[in-house]
Design a protein around this motif. Structure first.
Motif, PDB file in Angstrom:
ATOM      1  N   ASN A  59      -2.685   1.440  -4.916  1.00 18.03           N
ATOM      2  CA  ASN A  59      -3.338   0.534  -4.065  1.00 18.03           C
ATOM      3  C   ASN A  59      -3.087  -1.154  -4.715  1.00 18.03           C
ATOM      4  O   ASN A  59      -3.821  -0.913  -5.497  1.00 18.03           O
ATOM      5  CB  ASN A  59      -4.876   1.076  -3.729  1.00 18.03           C
ATOM      6  CG  ASN A  59      -5.492  -0.122  -2.746  1.00 18.03           C
ATOM      7  OD1 ASN A  59      -5.152  -1.237  -2.502  1.00 18.03           O
ATOM      8  ND2 ASN A  59      -6.479   0.464  -2.388  1.00 18.03           N
ATOM      9  N   PRO A  60      -2.486  -2.009  -4.038  1.00 21.52           N
ATOM     10  CA  PRO A  60      -2.323  -3.117  -4.439  1.00 21.52           C
ATOM     11  C   PRO A  60      -3.752  -3.612  -4.847  1.00 21.52           C
ATOM     12  O   PRO A  60      -3.901  -4.757  -5.513  1.00 21.52           O
ATOM     13  CB  PRO A  60      -1.497  -4.017  -3.573  1.00 21.52           C
ATOM     14  CG  PRO A  60      -1.414  -3.252  -2.428  1.00 21.52           C
ATOM     15  CD  PRO A  60      -1.679  -1.875  -2.620  1.00 21.52           C
ATOM     16  N   ASN A  99      -9.714  -0.376   1.786  1.00 21.29           N
ATOM     17  CA  ASN A  99      -8.605   0.317   0.669  1.00 21.29           C
ATOM     18  C   ASN A  99      -7.904   1.172   1.503  1.00 21.29           C
ATOM     19  O   ASN A  99      -6.701   1.527   1.164  1.00 21.29           O
ATOM     20  CB  ASN A  99      -9.766   0.853  -0.548  1.00 21.29           C
ATOM     21  CG  ASN A  99     -10.202  -0.164  -1.432  1.00 21.29           C
ATOM     22  OD1 ASN A  99      -9.151  -1.005  -1.725  1.00 21.29           O
ATOM     23  ND2 ASN A  99     -11.162   0.170  -2.064  1.00 21.29           N
ATOM     24  N   ILE A 100      -8.499   2.024   2.260  1.00 18.08           N
ATOM     25  CA  ILE A 100      -7.607   3.164   2.833  1.00 18.08           C
ATOM     26  C   ILE A 100      -6.501   2.269   3.881  1.00 18.08           C
ATOM     27  O   ILE A 100      -5.433   2.763   3.802  1.00 18.08           O
ATOM     28  CB  ILE A 100      -8.416   3.928   3.887  1.00 18.08           C
ATOM     29  CG1 ILE A 100      -9.452   4.844   2.821  1.00 18.08           C
ATOM     30  CG2 ILE A 100      -7.615   5.063   4.508  1.00 18.08           C
ATOM     31  CD1 ILE A 100     -10.504   5.775   3.582  1.00 18.08           C
ATOM     32  N   GLU A 126      -0.806   0.917   4.777  1.00 20.30           N
ATOM     33  CA  GLU A 126       0.309  -0.136   4.638  1.00 20.30           C
ATOM     34  C   GLU A 126       1.341   0.058   3.746  1.00 20.30           C
ATOM     35  O   GLU A 126       2.408   0.113   3.820  1.00 20.30           O
ATOM     36  CB  GLU A 126      -0.634  -1.655   4.370  1.00 20.30           C
ATOM     37  CG  GLU A 126       0.306  -2.650   4.769  1.00 20.30           C
ATOM     38  CD  GLU A 126       0.380  -2.929   6.278  1.00 20.30           C
ATOM     39  OE1 GLU A 126       1.638  -3.238   6.631  1.00 20.30           O
ATOM     40  OE2 GLU A 126      -0.538  -3.153   6.709  1.00 20.30           O
ATOM     41  N   GLU A 127       0.807   0.588   2.375  1.00 16.66           N
ATOM     42  CA  GLU A 127       1.796   0.710   1.507  1.00 16.66           C
ATOM     43  C   GLU A 127       2.655   2.008   1.598  1.00 16.66           C
ATOM     44  O   GLU A 127       3.854   2.123   1.635  1.00 16.66           O
ATOM     45  CB  GLU A 127       1.017   1.058   0.128  1.00 16.66           C
ATOM     46  CG  GLU A 127       0.676  -0.170  -0.587  1.00 16.66           C
ATOM     47  CD  GLU A 127       1.632  -1.028  -1.184  1.00 16.66           C
ATOM     48  OE1 GLU A 127       2.095  -2.310  -0.825  1.00 16.66           O
ATOM     49  OE2 GLU A 127       2.258  -0.712  -2.057  1.00 16.66           O
ATOM     50  N   ALA A 128       1.952   2.959   2.204  1.00 16.77           N
ATOM     51  CA  ALA A 128       2.582   4.193   2.271  1.00 16.77           C
ATOM     52  C   ALA A 128       3.644   4.279   3.624  1.00 16.77           C
ATOM     53  O   ALA A 128       4.829   4.834   3.364  1.00 16.77           O
ATOM     54  CB  ALA A 128       1.577   5.349   2.797  1.00 16.77           C
ATOM     55  N   LEU A 156       1.109   4.735   9.743  1.00 22.19           N
ATOM     56  CA  LEU A 156       0.282   5.716  10.109  1.00 22.19           C
ATOM     57  C   LEU A 156      -1.055   4.642  10.671  1.00 22.19           C
ATOM     58  O   LEU A 156      -1.702   3.785  10.035  1.00 22.19           O
ATOM     59  CB  LEU A 156      -0.497   6.738   9.367  1.00 22.19           C
ATOM     60  CG  LEU A 156       0.364   8.000   9.481  1.00 22.19           C
ATOM     61  CD1 LEU A 156      -0.076   9.175   8.313  1.00 22.19           C
ATOM     62  CD2 LEU A 156       0.323   8.935  10.760  1.00 22.19           C
ATOM     63  N   SER A 157      -1.767   5.066  11.805  1.00 18.01           N
ATOM     64  CA  SER A 157      -2.958   4.316  11.855  1.00 18.01           C
ATOM     65  C   SER A 157      -4.247   4.943  11.617  1.00 18.01           C
ATOM     66  O   SER A 157      -4.257   6.221  11.320  1.00 18.01           O
ATOM     67  CB  SER A 157      -3.104   4.212  13.482  1.00 18.01           C
ATOM     68  OG  SER A 157      -3.428   5.526  14.039  1.00 18.01           O
TER      69      SER A 157
END
Ligand code: 3EB
Length: 347
Positions: A209-210, A272-273, A278-280, A289-290
């Motif tokens: 997580n950035p 954070n989720i 976004e990253e994944a 995925l939403s």
């Protein structure tokens, strides 16, 4: 939604007749208050079922978490690990009573009973994976009693971290970077250490997580050995990928945010989720995925916070996504809520 070979997660009321359909079940976990006479555990299931002593919030009773797969599965055991495997994915579960581990003689140092139980459990997990050739640990759920209690001069969560890290090193595994997604929560006093996990023949994509310092790089103020877990993992199958989001909390950088404010902590956790989605999406899923497409387990420290936390979550994800609320102690005393999630996407 059902695709051949895709992993499928369901949360069932344990009395639900659907819980009786055992076809393609890899494994599961049963969540219920300690001492409650389980209606589901009565009949021995033909798959590994982790028994986790955690009260279910919001409605009475117990919740059955089931992982299914559209492939042939076979069951086995190795040491204390019970497992079921499909051609490419393995589900395993084990529990270790701290009283079972021999107390170290003389000056124990860091080798407390929980440290030993944790190190033994992880060594058995890796021995199982080596024996049946599913080398990649993908996602681990850890439940340990009295997680926030200070014993032998160190908080028990920190003892757990030390034991986990020791076993990773002993088994020739990485302790940073290439580590599984995870959750680690408190369960009822007197319960054993309960661990269940998913492993794979194919390496997962690991996601950080950035917005957060990687947990395996947390500074020493959080304990002598950092927690070895990734923020998320993606497991690809032929035509679908499953995203596993680790237990996620109101942490930015390495610091807890919004102490004493469960509403703001829930919002920060959801940010954070979102950042992990976004990253994944960019790095592993070929698209985002939403929030609405995930299934959630929400750990609430103080049950009086449930209505506030639930209202925030419902506002963010709507009323359709599967959500289970459990009462659990979280690994930092200043955290009121922690959320884990999983979801699949067609490739
Ligand atoms: C955190 O972000 C919160 O030790 O395996 C979340 C997920 C947490 C997994 C673990 C700990 C673990 O540090 C705590």
């Amino acid at each position: 939604m059902e695709r051949l070979g895709a992993l499928k997660l369901e949360y069932l009321n344990a009395c639900d007749p659907a819980a009786q359909g055992r076809r393609g079940v890899l494994g599961g976990a049963l969540f219920e208050r300690l001492g409650r006479q389980s209606r589901a555990a009565g009949a021995a299931p033909g798959f590994p079922l982790a028994q986790v002593s955690l009260p279910v919030l919001g409605h009475a009773g117990e919740v059955l978490e089931l992982w299914r797969i559209g492939d042939e599965v076979r069951a086995g055991a190795h040491g204390r690990v019970r497992y079921t495997c499909s051609p490419d994915v393995l589900f395993g579960s084990l529990s270790v009573h701290e009283e079972e581990v021999a107390p170290p003689s003389g000056e124990a140092g860091e080798r407390t009973p929980l440290y030993e139980a944790t190190a033994q459990a992880y060594r058995e997990i890796f021995a199982t994976l080596a024996a049946v050739d599913y080398p990649h640990l993908v996602r681990v759920w850890n439940y340990l009693p009295d997680i926030n209690l200070e014993r032998h001069g160190l908080e028990r969560y920190r003892q757990f971290n030390s034991g986990r890290q020791e076993a990773l090193i002993a088994c020739g595994r990485d302790i940073a970077g290439n580590v599984a997604a995870a959750s680690a929560l408190g369960c009822a006093s007197g319960s054993p250490l309960v661990i269940y996990f998913l492993a794979s023949r194919l390496a997962p994509d690991l996601i950080e997580n950035p917005r957060q310092v990687s947990a395996y790089h947390y500074p020493a103020q959080y304990g002598p050995r950092s927690p070895s877990f990734s923020r998320a993992a993606v497991l690809r199958k032929k035509d679908a990928a499953t995203l596993f989001i680790s237990g996620t909390a109101s942490i930015v950088g390495h610091r807890t945010m919004h102490t004493g404010d469960p509403v703001a902590q829930t919002r920060e956790t959801l940010r954070n989720i979102e950042a992990l989605l976004e990253e994944a999406g960019r790095k592993a899923l070929g698209g985002k995925l939403s929030l609405e497409a995930l299934a959630y387990k929400v750990y609430v420290r103080d049950p009086r916070d449930l209505p506030l936390i639930r209202a925030q979550l419902t506002e963010a994800i709507g009323g359709q996504a599967p959500v289970v609320y459990l009462q659990a102690d979280i690994c930092r005393r200043d955290l009121a809520v922690e959320i884990e999630a999983a979801g699949s996407r067609a490739l």
